[in-house]
Design an enzyme around this catalytic site. Structure first.
Site, mmCIF file in Angstrom:
data_model
loop_
_atom_site.group_PDB
_atom_site.id
_atom_site.type_symbol
_atom_site.label_atom_id
_atom_site.label_comp_id
_atom_site.label_asym_id
_atom_site.label_seq_id
_atom_site.Cartn_x
_atom_site.Cartn_y
_atom_site.Cartn_z
ATOM 1 N N SER A 125 -1.418 13.116 -5.981
ATOM 2 C CA SER A 125 -1.699 12.032 -5.034
ATOM 3 C C SER A 125 -1.267 12.441 -3.628
ATOM 4 C CB SER A 125 -1.016 10.741 -5.515
ATOM 5 O OG SER A 125 -1.518 9.625 -4.832
ATOM 6 N N HIS A 238 -6.742 6.956 -11.469
ATOM 7 C CA HIS A 238 -5.660 7.719 -10.828
ATOM 8 C C HIS A 238 -4.688 8.277 -11.867
ATOM 9 C CE1 HIS A 238 -3.698 8.900 -7.141
ATOM 10 N NE2 HIS A 238 -2.564 8.281 -7.444
#
Length: 259
Positions: A125, A238
């Site tokens: 991320s 994610h």
């Protein structure tokens, strides 16, 4: 001023894995004391070196002992900086402002525990930003893995309505007013300076960091004739489901060891 990457202190840290020893380290970065977590297998061996660059901001996405131990158990000595301003470290977390140097200088920390001239980078991320910058600004990187990684800070501002206030506060305004400051934090414009092979891992349904950031990074690397591989996962978001997450960690560690 103390040398960048020099160690101020080391203390034992509880490990969730009997095969992995953890230490919390305070090291110097640009005159600030910054903290991070070191993980190494209990058994002696000729292990590869891995810098783990966390995602999130401040307390969100903080380094987890179990995650670092998971990577160490794949045959790596791992160091994971918390970045400045976190868990009692000095300074403030700036989302790839000067805090990128906490990643860059933590390579020197890691090298004090391994007999390796080059190290592997893993970023998740926001850690993708940090990994790319570390690869751009250092010449001793063996491989780079960016998983669900940010490659463009302006894109992150556009995608994440929930983060706009925070980004404006940290960076000093929106991209409309401070485009230069967003560009300064964006590594995709400097990928010509990356000399290590790059692996991009991303789920197509990621709502935290759009798959477009992965596509854009891939195209930028191809344009500069860089070595790039992609593992795109259709329908995943994610955070991958636990079993697939473990399989992916194992696979990416094997990928690194072949570099």
């Amino acid at each position: 001023m103390k040398d960048n990457g020099s160690i101020e202190s080391i203390r034992s840290y509880p490990s969730p894995n009997p095969h992995v020893v953890l230490k919390e380290i305070i090291y110097w970065s640009q005159g600030l004391r910054v903290k991070g977590l070191l993980a190494k297998p209990v058994l002696d061996g000729d292990y590869e070196a891995l810098l783990y660059l966390r995602g999130g901001l401040q307390s969100i996405g903080m380094v987890r002992a179990s995650r670092i131990a998971q990577f160490a158990s794949q045959g790596f000595i791992v160091f994971a900086p918390y970045y400045r301003g976190n868990r009692g470290g000095e300074g403030r977390d700036e989302m790839a402002g000067d805090d990128r140097f906490d990643a860059i200088h933590s390579v020197e920390v890691l090298k004090q525990f391994v007999d390796k001239k080059e190290i592997h980078l893993f970023g998740f991320s926001r850690g993708g930003l940090m990994a790319l910058w570390t690869a751009i600004l250092r010449n001793d990187i063996k491989s780079v893995v960016t998983w669900a990684g940010v490659s463009n800070v302006t894109s992150m501002y556009m995608e994440r309505v929930d983060m706009r206030r925070t980004l404006k506060r940290i960076i000093g305004g929106s991209p409309n007013k401070e485009q230069e400051k967003y560009d300064e934090r964006t590594p995709i414009f400097k990928v010509k300076d990356i000399h290590a092979p790059v692996l991009i891992i991303h789920g197509t349904e990621d709502e935290n960091v759009s798959i477009d950031q992965a596509y854009d990074l891939e195209q930028a690397l191809i344009k500069e004739n860089k070595q790039v591989e992609t593992w795109y996962s259709s329908g995943l978001s994610h955070h991958y489901p636990p079993q697939l997450n473990r399989q992916t960690v194992k696979a990416l560690c094997e990928w690194m060891k072949l570099k």
